[in-house]
Design a protein around this motif. Structure first.
Motif, short mmCIF file in Angstrom:
data_model
loop_
_atom_site.label_atom_id
_atom_site.label_comp_id
_atom_site.label_asym_id
_atom_site.label_seq_id
_atom_site.Cartn_x
_atom_site.Cartn_y
_atom_site.Cartn_z
N GLU A 33 0.84 -1.19 0.00
CA GLU A 33 0.00 0.00 0.00
C GLU A 33 0.88 1.24 0.00
N ARG A 34 0.56 2.16 -0.87
CA ARG A 34 1.36 3.38 -1.01
C ARG A 34 0.93 4.40 0.04
N GLN A 35 1.87 5.23 0.39
CA GLN A 35 1.57 6.33 1.31
C GLN A 35 0.74 7.36 0.56
N PRO A 36 -0.29 7.88 1.17
CA PRO A 36 -1.04 8.95 0.52
C PRO A 36 -0.15 10.18 0.39
N GLU A 37 -0.32 10.91 -0.69
CA GLU A 37 0.50 12.09 -0.93
C GLU A 37 -0.19 13.34 -0.41
N GLY A 38 0.62 14.32 -0.02
CA GLY A 38 0.10 15.60 0.38
C GLY A 38 -0.53 15.62 1.76
N VAL A 39 -0.17 14.68 2.62
CA VAL A 39 -0.72 14.63 3.97
C VAL A 39 0.07 15.59 4.86
N THR A 40 -0.66 16.43 5.57
CA THR A 40 -0.02 17.33 6.52
C THR A 40 -0.06 16.65 7.88
N ARG A 41 1.13 16.38 8.43
CA ARG A 41 1.26 15.74 9.73
C ARG A 41 2.03 16.68 10.65
N THR A 42 1.87 16.47 11.93
CA THR A 42 2.73 17.18 12.87
C THR A 42 4.13 16.57 12.75
N PRO A 43 5.16 17.28 13.22
CA PRO A 43 6.49 16.68 13.21
C PRO A 43 6.53 15.34 13.96
N GLU A 44 5.82 15.26 15.08
CA GLU A 44 5.76 14.01 15.85
C GLU A 44 5.18 12.88 15.01
N GLN A 45 4.08 13.15 14.33
CA GLN A 45 3.45 12.14 13.48
C GLN A 45 4.38 11.74 12.33
N THR A 46 5.06 12.72 11.76
CA THR A 46 5.98 12.46 10.66
C THR A 46 7.09 11.53 11.11
N VAL A 47 7.73 11.85 12.22
CA VAL A 47 8.85 11.03 12.70
C VAL A 47 8.36 9.63 13.05
N ARG A 48 7.25 9.54 13.74
CA ARG A 48 6.72 8.23 14.15
C ARG A 48 6.38 7.36 12.93
N GLU A 49 5.69 7.94 11.94
CA GLU A 49 5.29 7.18 10.75
C GLU A 49 6.52 6.79 9.92
N ALA A 50 7.44 7.71 9.74
CA ALA A 50 8.65 7.40 8.97
C ALA A 50 9.47 6.31 9.65
N GLN A 51 9.59 6.37 10.98
CA GLN A 51 10.35 5.34 11.69
C GLN A 51 9.68 3.98 11.54
N ARG A 52 8.36 3.95 11.61
CA ARG A 52 7.64 2.69 11.43
C ARG A 52 7.94 2.09 10.06
N LEU A 53 7.90 2.92 9.04
CA LEU A 53 8.15 2.45 7.68
C LEU A 53 9.60 2.00 7.51
N LEU A 54 10.54 2.74 8.09
CA LEU A 54 11.94 2.33 8.03
C LEU A 54 12.13 0.98 8.72
N ASP A 55 11.52 0.83 9.87
CA ASP A 55 11.64 -0.43 10.62
C ASP A 55 11.04 -1.61 9.85
N GLU A 56 10.04 -1.33 9.02
CA GLU A 56 9.40 -2.37 8.21
C GLU A 56 10.16 -2.64 6.91
N GLY A 57 11.27 -1.94 6.69
CA GLY A 57 12.03 -2.14 5.45
C GLY A 57 11.44 -1.43 4.26
N LYS A 58 10.75 -0.30 4.49
CA LYS A 58 10.10 0.46 3.42
C LYS A 58 10.65 1.89 3.37
#
Length: 164
Positions: A33-58
């Protein structure tokens, strides 16, 4: 010539499914599943989501999260988010077996983070990430087998360095 895939606004978009490293798959394949584009997140949400994806090998998908922050965040943080996106793309290239692209993007991303190296904006371990990028850029060209992205993914925050 076949019609190009377009989004609701008429912009060209490739609707093909993609694998975990963002490579296009045949239209009938099951992709990640692709990440939706143009999503406005807080910095906290951005870091948390990006770390999750990195940890999953994405890392390709993490790059898309950072790209949203880069495009929607304050001007003073553009280079932070752009640098993080470039690190994620560098890891993507490394995992795809493209050492030249990996080294180029890892070094460019680390350079874009240089202005933040003496701080931890939003708790992000910029100095540690620059060191990680330098280390990965130095070892990728010497390996015959691309690294598994989850195995070499960076920790964005110091408190997460050991999987916490």
């Amino acid at each position: 010539m076949a019609d190009r895939d377009r989004d609701d606004e008429g912009r060209a978009r490739n609707a093909r499914p993609r694998d975990g490293l963002g490579r296009p798959l045949p239209y009938d394949a099951a992709g990640v599943e692709r990440q939706p584009e143009g999503v406005t997140r807080t910095p906290e949400q951005t870091v948390r989501e990006a770390q999750r994806l990195l940890d999953e090998g994405k890392p390709f998908h993490a790059h898309e999260v950072f790209e949203d922050a880069w495009k929607s965040g304050p001007d003073a943080e553009r280079e932070l988010w752009r640098g993080l996106a470039q690190l994620a793309v560098g890891l993507t290239h490394a995992a795809r077996g493209n050492p030249n692209g990996a080294v180029s993007l890892l070094r460019r991303g680390a350079d874009n983070l240089a202005g933040f190296a003496d701080s931890t904006p939003h708790g992000i371990d910029v100095a540690g990430l620059r060191e990680w990028a330098d280390t990965l850029a130095g070892c990728v060209p010497g390996h015959d087998t691309p690294p598994a992205p989850a195995a070499v993914a960076p920790r964005l925050r110091p408190e997460n360095r050991f999987g916490g």
